[in-house]
Motif scaffolding. Structure first.
Motif, PDB file in Angstrom:
ATOM      1  N   UNK A 111       0.858  -1.191   0.000  1.00  0.00           N
ATOM      2  CA  UNK A 111       0.000   0.000   0.000  1.00  0.00           C
ATOM      3  C   UNK A 111       0.888   1.233   0.000  1.00  0.00           C
ATOM      4  N   UNK A 112       0.288   2.386  -0.281  1.00  0.00           N
ATOM      5  CA  UNK A 112       1.051   3.623  -0.209  1.00  0.00           C
ATOM      6  C   UNK A 112       1.480   3.914   1.228  1.00  0.00           C
ATOM      7  N   UNK A 113       0.664   3.518   2.178  1.00  0.00           N
ATOM      8  CA  UNK A 113       1.011   3.731   3.586  1.00  0.00           C
ATOM      9  C   UNK A 113       2.294   2.989   3.936  1.00  0.00           C
ATOM     10  N   UNK A 114       2.445   1.753   3.451  1.00  0.00           N
ATOM     11  CA  UNK A 114       3.665   0.991   3.725  1.00  0.00           C
ATOM     12  C   UNK A 114       4.863   1.613   3.013  1.00  0.00           C
ATOM     13  N   UNK A 115       4.641   2.158   1.830  1.00  0.00           N
ATOM     14  CA  UNK A 115       5.711   2.856   1.113  1.00  0.00           C
ATOM     15  C   UNK A 115       6.187   4.048   1.938  1.00  0.00           C
ATOM     16  N   UNK A 116       5.243   4.827   2.464  1.00  0.00           N
ATOM     17  CA  UNK A 116       5.602   5.988   3.274  1.00  0.00           C
ATOM     18  C   UNK A 116       6.267   5.576   4.585  1.00  0.00           C
ATOM     19  N   UNK A 117       5.835   4.459   5.164  1.00  0.00           N
ATOM     20  CA  UNK A 117       6.469   3.961   6.395  1.00  0.00           C
ATOM     21  C   UNK A 117       7.954   3.692   6.161  1.00  0.00           C
ATOM     22  N   UNK A 118       8.268   3.063   5.033  1.00  0.00           N
ATOM     23  CA  UNK A 118       9.672   2.783   4.721  1.00  0.00           C
ATOM     24  C   UNK A 118      10.442   4.084   4.509  1.00  0.00           C
ATOM     25  N   UNK A 119       9.820   5.045   3.814  1.00  0.00           N
ATOM     26  CA  UNK A 119      10.488   6.327   3.587  1.00  0.00           C
ATOM     27  C   UNK A 119      10.766   7.040   4.911  1.00  0.00           C
ATOM     28  N   UNK A 120       9.825   6.974   5.833  1.00  0.00           N
ATOM     29  CA  UNK A 120      10.033   7.629   7.131  1.00  0.00           C
ATOM     30  C   UNK A 120      11.168   6.972   7.911  1.00  0.00           C
ATOM     31  N   UNK A 121      11.287   5.660   7.808  1.00  0.00           N
ATOM     32  CA  UNK A 121      12.409   4.977   8.467  1.00  0.00           C
ATOM     33  C   UNK A 121      13.736   5.409   7.852  1.00  0.00           C
ATOM     34  N   UNK A 122      13.767   5.552   6.526  1.00  0.00           N
ATOM     35  CA  UNK A 122      14.991   6.003   5.858  1.00  0.00           C
ATOM     36  C   UNK A 122      15.316   7.443   6.222  1.00  0.00           C
ATOM     37  N   UNK A 123      14.286   8.215   6.578  1.00  0.00           N
ATOM     38  CA  UNK A 123      14.494   9.604   6.951  1.00  0.00           C
ATOM     39  C   UNK A 123      15.305   9.780   8.214  1.00  0.00           C
ATOM     40  N   UNK A 124      15.508   8.715   8.973  1.00  0.00           N
ATOM     41  CA  UNK A 124      16.323   8.783  10.185  1.00  0.00           C
ATOM     42  C   UNK A 124      17.811   8.719   9.870  1.00  0.00           C
ATOM     43  N   UNK A 125      18.166   8.418   8.619  1.00  0.00           N
ATOM     44  CA  UNK A 125      19.574   8.308   8.238  1.00  0.00           C
ATOM     45  C   UNK A 125      20.105   9.671   7.801  1.00  0.00           C
TER      46      UNK A 125
ATOM     47  N   UNK B 222      21.260  -3.162  -5.012  1.00  0.00           N
ATOM     48  CA  UNK B 222      19.981  -2.623  -5.487  1.00  0.00           C
ATOM     49  C   UNK B 222      18.899  -3.693  -5.477  1.00  0.00           C
ATOM     50  N   UNK B 223      17.784  -3.360  -4.852  1.00  0.00           N
ATOM     51  CA  UNK B 223      16.601  -4.214  -4.879  1.00  0.00           C
ATOM     52  C   UNK B 223      15.501  -3.554  -5.687  1.00  0.00           C
ATOM     53  N   UNK B 224      14.453  -4.282  -5.947  1.00  0.00           N
ATOM     54  CA  UNK B 224      13.336  -3.751  -6.722  1.00  0.00           C
ATOM     55  C   UNK B 224      12.031  -4.362  -6.217  1.00  0.00           C
ATOM     56  N   UNK B 225      10.948  -3.616  -6.394  1.00  0.00           N
ATOM     57  CA  UNK B 225       9.641  -4.062  -5.925  1.00  0.00           C
ATOM     58  C   UNK B 225       8.562  -3.484  -6.816  1.00  0.00           C
ATOM     59  N   UNK B 226       7.428  -4.138  -6.837  1.00  0.00           N
ATOM     60  CA  UNK B 226       6.278  -3.626  -7.580  1.00  0.00           C
ATOM     61  C   UNK B 226       5.756  -2.351  -6.923  1.00  0.00           C
ATOM     62  N   UNK B 227       5.205  -1.463  -7.738  1.00  0.00           N
ATOM     63  CA  UNK B 227       4.566  -0.256  -7.225  1.00  0.00           C
ATOM     64  C   UNK B 227       3.197  -0.660  -6.676  1.00  0.00           C
ATOM     65  N   UNK B 228       2.926  -0.451  -5.391  1.00  0.00           N
ATOM     66  CA  UNK B 228       1.655  -0.916  -4.833  1.00  0.00           C
ATOM     67  C   UNK B 228       0.492  -0.017  -5.219  1.00  0.00           C
ATOM     68  N   UNK B 229      -0.693  -0.590  -5.223  1.00  0.00           N
ATOM     69  CA  UNK B 229      -1.903   0.213  -5.323  1.00  0.00           C
ATOM     70  C   UNK B 229      -2.064   0.998  -4.030  1.00  0.00           C
ATOM     71  N   UNK B 230      -2.966   1.976  -4.049  1.00  0.00           N
ATOM     72  CA  UNK B 230      -3.178   2.791  -2.849  1.00  0.00           C
ATOM     73  C   UNK B 230      -3.457   1.900  -1.639  1.00  0.00           C
TER      74      UNK B 230
END
Length: 458
Positions: free
Chosen positions: A188-202, A318-326
Motif C-alpha cells: 500500500x502507499x502507507x507501507x511505502x511511506x512507512x519505509x520512507x520515514x524509516x529512511x528519513x532517520x539516516x 539494489x533491490x526492486x519491488x512492484x509499485x503498490x496500489x493505494x
C-alpha cells in the motif's frame, strides 16, 4: 546499380534517395532487375548512430534471412532499409507526411503512443486475419496487457516488439541501516511511506524521490503520476474520455504532498533542468533510498558496465519491488499493484503495393527467432514471453519486469492530445511538490486546462 552495393553502404545513401523512389512506387514494387519484389523497412535507427543495434539487426539479420526464406519458397524479394537518426518527433512528422501522400515504407516502426493518432488519420489499418490472434501464433506469446501497445479502439494495428516497465528501486544497504528488510514489497502507499520515514532517520539520505514537475518532462508522467493514478484505480483515459479532477487524481497528488510536504523527498531537485540525472547519481552514491523508475535505470544508468551513473555493487546493493496500489485491490481492474509501460510497434503501410508479402515480413520480424537475434547482444525486454525467458535468464531484474510487471502493466492512451495532457499533469505534480497548491487545487487547475486542450473529462 543497387545490387552492387553492400547493405551497409546502401544504408548510408540517405533518406532522400529512398523517399524519391517511394514517391514513385507507393512503398513497394517489382524492380527492373529480374522482376524481384521490392519491400522497404523504415525505423528511426541508423548504423553507428541512434538505435544502432536495431539498424544493424535489420541490415545484417532481418533482410538476408527474409530474402533467403522467400527465395526458398520461390519468391525473389529485394528488401531495402531506410535508416534515420533524427528526433522522434521529426521522424513522426516525416513519416506522417509520406503516409498522407500515399507513399512511405512498407514496414514502419512506431512509438506505441502514435498508433491511435495514425489510425484516426487513416495512416494505419487494422491487421488482416492472417496477422491477428488466431491467424499468427506469435500473439500467444505476447501478454494481453502488452498487446494493448498496438491497439486502438479495440483493434490491433500492428505488432509490439519491445517494451519496458516501472518499479520501485531501493538501496538494500540503506534499508539495512534503517532496520528495513532486504526483500521488501510494500502492499500500500502507507507501507511505502512507512519505509520512507524509516529512511528519513539516516543522515544525508533522501528517503524517496518521485518525479514531479515540468523539468522532468515525460518522466514525471510515466514514472510518477500515471502509475499512481492506476494504483488509485483510474486510467488517465477510459476509452470514452479523459480523467478529470477525480478522487483518484486527488489521491495520487496527495501522495506527492505526503512525500514532498513531509520532507521525504527533495522538492528542489524536481525543479532543476538536470534534476533527473542528478537523482540518478545521488541514488548511485547511496544518497537516495527509494527511486521510482523504469528498467532503463537498471540497464543503462546504474549498469556497472557502461552506465551513465555506474554502481559497481549494483547487483548486490539494489533491490526492486512492484509499485503498490493505494490499498490492496484498489488498482485498475482491482489489482494490488500498478505500473506503466512504453514501447514500439511495427506496422504495415496501408498503401503498400505488396501488402500480403509485407505482412509476411511483419510477422517474420516479430517471430521468436528474429526477436531473439535482436536481443542477444544486449539483454532488453521484448514483447514475447518465450524470448524473454531465454534472453533475460541471467538478469533477475529484467526477468522480474517480464514475469511480474508486464502482465499487470498499463499504457498511455495513443491519442493526439496526450502530450498536452501530460504537460498539464506535470504542472499539477510540480505545484503540489513545491507546496504551491493542495492536491485538490492542483487537480482543479488540471481539469480546467484539460477543458482547453482536450475538451474536458469524459
Amino acid at each position: 546499380m543497387v545490387r552492387t552495393l553492400t547493405r551497409r553502404a546502401r544504408a548510408t545513401i540517405g533518406v532522400a534517395v529512398a523517399a524519391a523512389a517511394l514517391a514513385a512506387c507507393g512503398g513497394s514494387d517489382a524492380d527492373g532487375d529480374g522482376g524481384a519484389v521490392r519491400l522497404t523497412i523504415s525505423a528511426n535507427a541508423v548504423l553507428d548512430g541512434k538505435n544502432t543495434e536495431e539498424a544493424a539487426w535489420i541490415e545484417d539479420w532481418v533482410i538476408p534471412a527474409f530474402e533467403e526464406e522467400q527465395r526458398a519458397a520461390g519468391v525473389e524479394v529485394d528488401v531495402e532499409f531506410e535508416p534515420s537518426g533524427v528526433d522522434d518527433e521529426q521522424f513522426k512528422t516525416r513519416l506522417a507526411l509520406d503516409l498522407q501522400a500515399g507513399s512511405g515504407p512498407d514496414i514502419m516502426t512506431l512509438d506505441g503512443i502514435w498508433v491511435g493518432e495514425f489510425a484516426q488519420a487513416g495512416y494505419l489499418e487494422p491487421l488482416p486475419a492472417s496477422a491477428q490472434p488466431g491467424g499468427w501464433d506469435g500473439w500467444e506469446q505476447i501478454p494481453e496487457a502488452v498487446q494493448q501497445l498496438a491497439a486502438y479502439d479495440e483493434q490491433l494495428y500492428g505488432i509490439p516488439w519491445g517494451t519496458d516497465g516501472r518499479v520501485l528501486f531501493y538501496n538494500q544497504e540503506l534499508f539495512a541501516q534503517a532496520g528495513l528488510p532486504a526483500e521488501w514489497q510494500p502492499t500500500s502507499w502507507a507501507e511505502l511511506l512507512d519505509a520512507a520515514e524509516a529512511l528519513g532517520e539516516l543522515d544525508g539520505v533522501t528517503p524517496i524521490q518521485l518525479n514531479a514537475g515540468t523539468a522532468m518532462g515525460e518522466a514525471t508522467t510515466m514514472q510518477g503520476l500515471l502509475p499512481l493514478l492506476a494504483g488509485a484505480g483510474e486510467p488517465i483515459h477510459d476509452g470514452t474520455g479523459w480523467t478529470g479532477a477525480s478522487q483518484g487524481l486527488v489521491a495520487a497528488l496527495g501522495l506527492y504532498q505526503d512525500v514532498y510536504g513531509g520532507g521525504l523527498g527533495d522538492p528542489v531537485l524536481q525543479q532543476e533542468t538536470q534534476g533527473r540525472d542528478r537523482s540518478f547519481q545521488k541514488f548511485a552514491d547511496d544518497e537516495i533510498g527509494i527511486l521510482v523508475e523504469g528498467d532503463y535505470f537498471w540497464r543503462s544508468v546504474i549498469n556497472p558496465e557502461g552506465g551513465t551513473a555506474p554502481m559497481e555493487d549494483r547487483d548486490d546493493t539494489v533491490g526492486w519491488a512492484l509499485i503498490p496500489a493505494e490499498t490492496p485491490g484498489a488498482g485498475v481492474e482491482g489489482r494490488d499493484f500498478a505500473s506503466m509501460s512504453g514501447g514500439s510497434v511495427r506496422a504495415v503501410n496501408p498503401a503498400s503495393d505488396q501488402a500480403e508479402l509485407a505482412y509476411e515480413l511483419l510477422t517474420f520480424m516479430n517471430s521468436a527467432e528474429a526477436i531473439t537475434a535482436a536481443a542477444q547482444d544486449s539483454a532488453r525486454i521484448t514483447a514475447r514471453e518465450d524470448v524473454n525467458a531465454t534472453v533475460l535468464a541471467d538478469d533477475p531484474m529484467l526477468s522480474f519486469i517480464a514475469d511480474e510487471v508486464l502482465p499487470l502493466t498499463t499504457f498511455r492512451p495513443p491519442l493526439a492530445e496526450y502530450p498536452q495532457v501530460s504537460v498539464l499533469l506535470q504542472e499539477a505534480t510540480g505545484a503540489v511538490a513545491a507546496g504551491d497548491r493542495t492536491p485538490a487545487e492542483a487537480a482543479d487547475e488540471y481539469a480546467a486546462g484539460l477543458g482547453e486542450v482536450a475538451g474536458g473529462a469524459g
